[in-house]
Design an enzyme around this catalytic site. Structure first.
Site, PDB file in Angstrom:
ATOM      1  N   ARG A 230       0.859  -1.177   0.000  1.00  0.00           N
ATOM      2  CA  ARG A 230       0.000   0.000   0.000  1.00  0.00           C
ATOM      3  C   ARG A 230       0.900   1.233   0.000  1.00  0.00           C
ATOM      4  NH1 ARG A 230      -3.304  -2.868  -1.603  1.00  0.00           N
ATOM      5  NH2 ARG A 230      -5.360  -3.361  -0.772  1.00  0.00           N
ATOM      6  N   ASP A 254       4.343  -0.341  -7.082  1.00  0.00           N
ATOM      7  CA  ASP A 254       3.064  -0.692  -7.713  1.00  0.00           C
ATOM      8  C   ASP A 254       1.928   0.097  -7.067  1.00  0.00           C
ATOM      9  OD1 ASP A 254       1.428  -2.293  -9.502  1.00  0.00           O
ATOM     10  OD2 ASP A 254       0.699  -3.315  -7.695  1.00  0.00           O
ATOM     11  N   GLU A 259      -2.577   7.510  -4.784  1.00  0.00           N
ATOM     12  CA  GLU A 259      -2.974   6.880  -6.059  1.00  0.00           C
ATOM     13  C   GLU A 259      -4.475   6.963  -6.331  1.00  0.00           C
ATOM     14  OE1 GLU A 259      -1.763   2.752  -5.120  1.00  0.00           O
ATOM     15  OE2 GLU A 259      -3.880   2.193  -5.279  1.00  0.00           O
ATOM     16  N   HIS A 291      -0.910  -0.174  -9.680  1.00  0.00           N
ATOM     17  CA  HIS A 291      -1.574  -1.128  -8.779  1.00  0.00           C
ATOM     18  C   HIS A 291      -2.073  -2.348  -9.569  1.00  0.00           C
ATOM     19  CE1 HIS A 291      -3.578  -1.256  -4.595  1.00  0.00           C
ATOM     20  NE2 HIS A 291      -3.493  -2.493  -5.062  1.00  0.00           N
TER      21      HIS A 291
HETATM   22  P1  NAI Z   1      -1.404 -11.508   4.808  1.00  0.00           P
HETATM   23  O1  NAI Z   1      -2.479 -11.082   5.744  1.00  0.00           O
HETATM   24  O2  NAI Z   1      -1.339 -12.942   4.398  1.00  0.00           O
HETATM   25  O3  NAI Z   1       0.032 -11.131   5.441  1.00  0.00           O
HETATM   26  C1  NAI Z   1       0.337  -9.882   5.958  1.00  0.00           C
HETATM   27  C2  NAI Z   1       1.509 -10.085   6.930  1.00  0.00           C
HETATM   28  O4  NAI Z   1       1.942  -8.800   7.366  1.00  0.00           O
HETATM   29  C3  NAI Z   1       1.137 -10.882   8.189  1.00  0.00           C
HETATM   30  O5  NAI Z   1       2.077 -11.919   8.390  1.00  0.00           O
HETATM   31  C4  NAI Z   1       1.184  -9.842   9.293  1.00  0.00           C
HETATM   32  O6  NAI Z   1       1.599 -10.395  10.538  1.00  0.00           O
HETATM   33  C5  NAI Z   1       2.228  -8.892   8.743  1.00  0.00           C
HETATM   34  N1  NAI Z   1       2.205  -7.552   9.337  1.00  0.00           N
HETATM   35  C6  NAI Z   1       1.155  -6.895   9.902  1.00  0.00           C
HETATM   36  N2  NAI Z   1       1.566  -5.670  10.321  1.00  0.00           N
HETATM   37  C7  NAI Z   1       2.894  -5.581  10.021  1.00  0.00           C
HETATM   38  C8  NAI Z   1       3.863  -4.576  10.209  1.00  0.00           C
HETATM   39  N3  NAI Z   1       3.568  -3.415  10.806  1.00  0.00           N
HETATM   40  N4  NAI Z   1       5.119  -4.818   9.781  1.00  0.00           N
HETATM   41  C9  NAI Z   1       5.441  -5.992   9.189  1.00  0.00           C
HETATM   42  N5  NAI Z   1       4.552  -6.986   8.986  1.00  0.00           N
HETATM   43  C10 NAI Z   1       3.290  -6.782   9.398  1.00  0.00           C
HETATM   44  O7  NAI Z   1      -1.509 -10.551   3.558  1.00  0.00           O
HETATM   45  P2  NAI Z   1      -1.024 -10.830   2.060  1.00  0.00           P
HETATM   46  O8  NAI Z   1      -2.084 -11.560   1.324  1.00  0.00           O
HETATM   47  O9  NAI Z   1       0.350 -11.378   2.081  1.00  0.00           O
HETATM   48  O10 NAI Z   1      -1.004  -9.332   1.480  1.00  0.00           O
HETATM   49  C11 NAI Z   1      -0.087  -8.370   1.960  1.00  0.00           C
HETATM   50  C12 NAI Z   1      -0.504  -7.001   1.456  1.00  0.00           C
HETATM   51  O11 NAI Z   1      -0.326  -6.937   0.056  1.00  0.00           O
HETATM   52  C13 NAI Z   1      -1.993  -6.651   1.647  1.00  0.00           C
HETATM   53  O12 NAI Z   1      -2.240  -6.143   2.939  1.00  0.00           O
HETATM   54  C14 NAI Z   1      -2.228  -5.603   0.599  1.00  0.00           C
HETATM   55  O13 NAI Z   1      -1.970  -4.331   1.157  1.00  0.00           O
HETATM   56  C15 NAI Z   1      -1.170  -5.915  -0.457  1.00  0.00           C
HETATM   57  N6  NAI Z   1      -1.747  -6.373  -1.718  1.00  0.00           N
HETATM   58  C16 NAI Z   1      -1.442  -5.677  -2.857  1.00  0.00           C
HETATM   59  C17 NAI Z   1      -1.929  -6.079  -4.086  1.00  0.00           C
HETATM   60  C18 NAI Z   1      -1.556  -5.373  -5.350  1.00  0.00           C
HETATM   61  O14 NAI Z   1      -2.183  -5.624  -6.395  1.00  0.00           O
HETATM   62  N7  NAI Z   1      -0.565  -4.512  -5.352  1.00  0.00           N
HETATM   63  C19 NAI Z   1      -2.851  -7.224  -4.176  1.00  0.00           C
HETATM   64  C20 NAI Z   1      -3.069  -7.917  -2.930  1.00  0.00           C
HETATM   65  C21 NAI Z   1      -2.539  -7.490  -1.741  1.00  0.00           C
END
Ligand code: NAI
Length: 330
Positions: A230, A254, A259, A291
């Protein structure tokens, strides 16, 4: 038949949602407009709302939706930082798609890293212009470099797996470590020791501008930063300063903190451009994609399938699938 008001609809959404909607016996009304407090009323004849990452789901949007009888917001994405959860509390059920293809996002991040490091974005333009000079095209081997992964959930872990394949050393920061194959370190250590830093955590109030002047100062000279998570995880002013001074060697983005009104749209005729975005786009060592890390056929099909299944579970009176549960925020 369940009627869904689908905001910020794009042609690639329609392909997959139309394919799935018959099977779910649902009718989808597509709106090009984003969901905002001004457009929320457009859902008035519908049973649920389907929204995306840059919709503005603030207090006023939620109050209007409540007034017209909507009780379910189905996010067709994983993140939900654009929802005022305090305002939604007790009024709306919110469902999301927690995982649709971690491979899509991780592979895009790796693609950006390879492109930026090996100057593929420049080579593409140069050779088309019949310019075969290699000056300014030098990259570095990924093999043996240290990558710092921030957030080791579904996407971060796939990203780590791919980096392992390149022979990179991996360190990770996550307040909730979940992968015993990874070496977890604190964020400070990660900043000081990574050649490449890739962000894969959700955006929260606490980690807004996680990458800021202070953390950038600690980073290795010439660090490469990748953000597919994000935009507001990075302070754009500090990023620009870091790139200008050479402290940051490369940035692959990305996502961008402002944005919302720009990404996903053709803004090529606009002259009143976001200045920080324009500065970043003018830099040869920055690449920005709109994105699009999620944008694969597999991901789109899963998004459509899971979103409609989430909606169905609500209207069937079953246990609601993929509901966001939250405490009353303070
Ligand atoms: P997920 O929920 O599987 O993993 C997120 C991880 O981040 C968890 O292990 C959590 O403990 C950790 N976390 C939480 N707060 C944190 C912090 N302050 N510092 C470090 N780690 C922390 O989520 P997933 O599926 O891996 O997605 C991650 C992110 O990717 C989403 O939150 C979303 O913002 C982004 N995303 C972007 C996309 C794009 O098209 N650019 C598409 C899908 C997701």
């Amino acid at each position: 038949m369940i009627k869904i008001a689908f905001f910020d609809a794009k042609p690639y959404d329609k392909i997959w949602f139309d394919k799935c909607s018959d099977r779910f016996d649902m009718k989808i009304k597509y709106y090009d407009s984003k969901l905002t407090d001004d457009t929320a009323y457009m859902a008035k004849d519908c049973d649920a709302v389907c929204a995306f990452v840059n919709d503005t789901i603030n207090k006023d949007t939620i109050l209007t939706l409540e007034k017209i009888g909507i009780k379910l917001i189905a996010m067709r994405c994983a993140g939900y930082n654009n929802i005022d959860l305090k305002a939604a509390y007790g009024k709306m059920h919110i469902v999301r798609v927690p995982a649709y293809s971690p491979y899509a996002v991780a592979e895009h991040g790796i693609g950006m890293l390879l492109c930026l490091n090996r100057k593929l974005h420049k080579a593409y333009i140069r050779t088309r212009d019949y310019n075969f000079s290699l000056n300014g095209m030098t990259g570095f081997d990924l093999f043996g470099k240290t990558v710092g992964i921030v957030g080791t959930g579904k996407i971060g872990r796939v990203f780590a797996d791919i980096c392992r394949g390149f022979g990179m050393k991996i360190i990770a920061y996550d307040p909730y470590p979940s992968d015993e194959r990874l070496e977890y370190v604190d964020f400070d250590y990660l900043c000081r020791n990574s050649d490449i830093i890739s962000l894969h955590c959700p955006l929260t109030r606490e980690n807004t501008h996680l990458v800021n002047k202070n953390s950038i100062e600690k980073m290795k000279d010439g660090v490469c930063i990748i953000n597919t998570s994000r935009g507001a995880l990075i302070d754009s002013d500090a990023l620009i300063d870091g790139l200008k001074s050479g402290k940051i060697g490369n940035a692959a983005l990305d996502v961008y903190e402002e944005e919302g009104d720009v990404f996903f749209e053709d803004m090529s005729e606009e002259v009143d451009r976001d200045e920080k975005l324009a500065i970043l786009l003018s830099m040869p060592n920055v690449i920005i994609t709109s994105h699009q890390a999620f944008l694969t056929n597999e991901a789109l099909e899963n998004i459509a399938e899971i979103t409609l299944d989430n909606i169905k579970s609500y209207f069937d009176g079953e246990k609601i699938k993929n509901e966001i549960f939250y405490k009353m925020p303070t």
